[in-house]
Design a protein around this motif. Sequence first.
Motif, mmCIF file in Angstrom:
data_model
loop_
_atom_site.group_PDB
_atom_site.id
_atom_site.type_symbol
_atom_site.label_atom_id
_atom_site.label_comp_id
_atom_site.label_asym_id
_atom_site.label_seq_id
_atom_site.Cartn_x
_atom_site.Cartn_y
_atom_site.Cartn_z
ATOM 1 N N ASP A 10 0.825 -1.208 0.000
ATOM 2 C CA ASP A 10 0.000 0.000 0.000
ATOM 3 C C ASP A 10 0.865 1.266 0.000
ATOM 4 O O ASP A 10 0.803 2.033 0.964
ATOM 5 N N ASP A 39 -7.621 -8.172 4.757
ATOM 6 C CA ASP A 39 -7.904 -7.297 5.899
ATOM 7 C C ASP A 39 -6.966 -7.680 7.033
ATOM 8 O O ASP A 39 -7.347 -8.402 7.959
ATOM 9 N N LYS A 45 -5.166 0.251 6.080
ATOM 10 C CA LYS A 45 -4.946 0.424 4.649
ATOM 11 C C LYS A 45 -5.448 1.805 4.208
ATOM 12 O O LYS A 45 -6.456 2.282 4.705
ATOM 13 N N SER A 47 -5.551 2.481 0.659
ATOM 14 C CA SER A 47 -6.183 2.293 -0.648
ATOM 15 C C SER A 47 -6.921 0.955 -0.678
ATOM 16 O O SER A 47 -6.647 0.067 0.124
ATOM 17 N N SER A 48 -7.834 0.816 -1.604
ATOM 18 C CA SER A 48 -8.694 -0.373 -1.652
ATOM 19 C C SER A 48 -7.916 -1.612 -2.073
ATOM 20 O O SER A 48 -6.827 -1.534 -2.646
ATOM 21 N N THR A 50 -8.684 -3.541 -4.444
ATOM 22 C CA THR A 50 -8.588 -3.546 -5.915
ATOM 23 C C THR A 50 -7.384 -2.748 -6.386
ATOM 24 O O THR A 50 -6.614 -3.220 -7.238
ATOM 25 N N HIS A 51 -7.191 -1.559 -5.828
ATOM 26 C CA HIS A 51 -6.031 -0.751 -6.209
ATOM 27 C C HIS A 51 -4.724 -1.457 -5.834
ATOM 28 O O HIS A 51 -3.770 -1.479 -6.615
#
Length: 198
Positions: A10, A39, A45, A47-48, A50-51
């Motif tokens: 991340d 998680d 985190k 950013s998601s 997906t990113h």
Amino acid sequence: MLGILGGTFDPIHLGHIRMAEIALEELNLNKLYMLPSGDPPHKIKESSATHRYNMTVLACKKNERLFVSKLEIDRKGISYTLDTLVEIKKLFPKEPIMLIVGSDSLHSFPSWHEPKKIAALCSMAVVLRNEESSDLQPVLENLKENFNLKAQVFKQKGLNISSTQIRKLIHQSKDISPFLPKEVYQYIQENRLYRINQ
């Protein structure tokens, strides 16, 4: 042998890629699986999933021996290393598993969820950063004695880069390009990730 390098990623940076390259070379691996975490119980985190997955794919695409897995991202709830290892063992029952970690993970291992069970499922290979002492023998002996963890230290050093440092630089509007694969840098810019006022 199956090499596993997990992380929040991340974002994923050149330090992560250097860790993977050291593992491929010194362990003579045909494949190394990069696992963006779902998680994690110990990290926040920015950013998601997906990113983080997309950035990991971009960072690994030039090395045909690096494979990106969504195993942790697709799992619901808190993502523990033990659960991941159990799933991997089901998929590859005959393959010994080598977990690639930084020395910070080695020091924190006793606080991991079910460390003895983790030690029974895998071995560890440790990448040191440039500024760290390579004398981890007392730590390795302690983990062997208390958890029966089999661990080794790579000869080559990693890079002194952290995702936290990169995010701070973005918050300060400073240049992060030296620390990232070009494709990841472009992805962050295009998606305006880690910016306080998005």
